[in-house]
Write an enzyme that holds these catalytic residues in place. Structure first.
Site, mmCIF file in Angstrom:
data_model
loop_
_atom_site.group_PDB
_atom_site.id
_atom_site.type_symbol
_atom_site.label_atom_id
_atom_site.label_comp_id
_atom_site.label_asym_id
_atom_site.label_seq_id
_atom_site.Cartn_x
_atom_site.Cartn_y
_atom_site.Cartn_z
ATOM 1 N N GLY A 117 0.795 -1.165 -0.219
ATOM 2 C CA GLY A 117 -0.083 -0.012 -0.185
ATOM 3 C C GLY A 117 0.572 1.049 0.127
ATOM 4 O O GLY A 117 2.411 1.374 -0.052
ATOM 5 N N CYS A 118 0.578 2.393 0.861
ATOM 6 C CA CYS A 118 1.299 3.203 0.404
ATOM 7 C C CYS A 118 2.372 3.440 1.480
ATOM 8 O O CYS A 118 2.567 3.227 2.431
ATOM 9 C CB CYS A 118 0.552 4.546 1.579
ATOM 10 S SG CYS A 118 1.288 6.106 1.467
ATOM 11 N N PHE A 119 3.361 3.809 0.254
ATOM 12 C CA PHE A 119 4.762 3.775 0.992
ATOM 13 C C PHE A 119 5.370 4.562 2.367
ATOM 14 O O PHE A 119 6.395 4.167 3.067
ATOM 15 C CB PHE A 119 5.860 3.487 0.492
ATOM 16 C CG PHE A 119 5.601 4.993 -0.770
ATOM 17 C CD1 PHE A 119 5.504 5.936 -0.327
ATOM 18 C CD2 PHE A 119 5.838 4.545 -1.904
ATOM 19 C CE1 PHE A 119 5.767 7.135 -1.338
ATOM 20 C CE2 PHE A 119 6.197 5.942 -3.447
ATOM 21 C CZ PHE A 119 5.803 7.236 -2.506
#
Length: 175
Positions: free
Chosen positions: A9-11
């Site tokens: 997902g979002c880093f």
């Protein structure tokens, strides 16, 4: 030092978790797995470049093993949602382990098999196993994002609760 490259997902979320683990020397947000050279954040947000938001983790395997990294990986994101983590949707948010060698691939396959056999998740694991390709570091403003932007609404509502849960579950493994 060893290297692992993970997409969950979002880093910003992934980095905020892994940079707190004992044995992790560096955690660099970036892009991997696509067809465009030197992609920008704007490019990959289209979902058309094939890249995933990833975290390149350099770690001391005498302190933390690849298996332990994957334990954290599977406990800190949902590996059963295809191209999605929460409200973040698109192939850039896929769950993927970019393996650096056959040993990492075999370890990852074994862990996924075990989690599946033990019915750890209600739905099938959709985490991809992909060979490492060129890693493109994300822009500077994405690095160490949560630590520098914790009051950002996304960080306060999404990243912070994830980090707090992680710190409780993995308290003995924190730096």
């Amino acid at each position: 030092m060893s290297v692992a490259t993970l997409a969950a997902g979002c880093f910003w979320c992934v980095e905020a978790v892994f940079q707190n683990l004992k044995g992790v020397e560096t955690a660099v947000s970036g892009y991997m797995g696509g067809h465009l050279e030197n992609p920008s954040y704007k490019d990959i947000c289209t979902g058309e470049t094939g890249h995933a938001e990833v975290l390149k983790v350099t770690f001391d395997k005498d302190i933390i093993s690849f298996e332990e990294l994957l334990e954290v990986f599977f406990k800190t994101h949902n590996p059963t949602t295809l191209n999605r983590q929460g409200n973040d949707v698109g192939t850039q948010y896929r769950s993927s382990i970019f393996y650096h060698d056959m040993e990492q691939k075999l370890i990852a396959e074994g862990i996924i098999k075990k989690l599946t056999e033990e019915n750890v998740f209600d739905d099938p694991i959709v985490t991809l196993l992909e060979p490492v390709t060129t890693f493109y570091p994300a822009e500077d403003y994405h690095q160490n994002y949560f630590n520098e932007n914790g009051q950002n609404p996304y960080c306060a509502m999404v990243v912070k609760p994830k980090v707090e849960k992680f710190k409780k579950v993995f308290a003995s493994r924190l730096k």
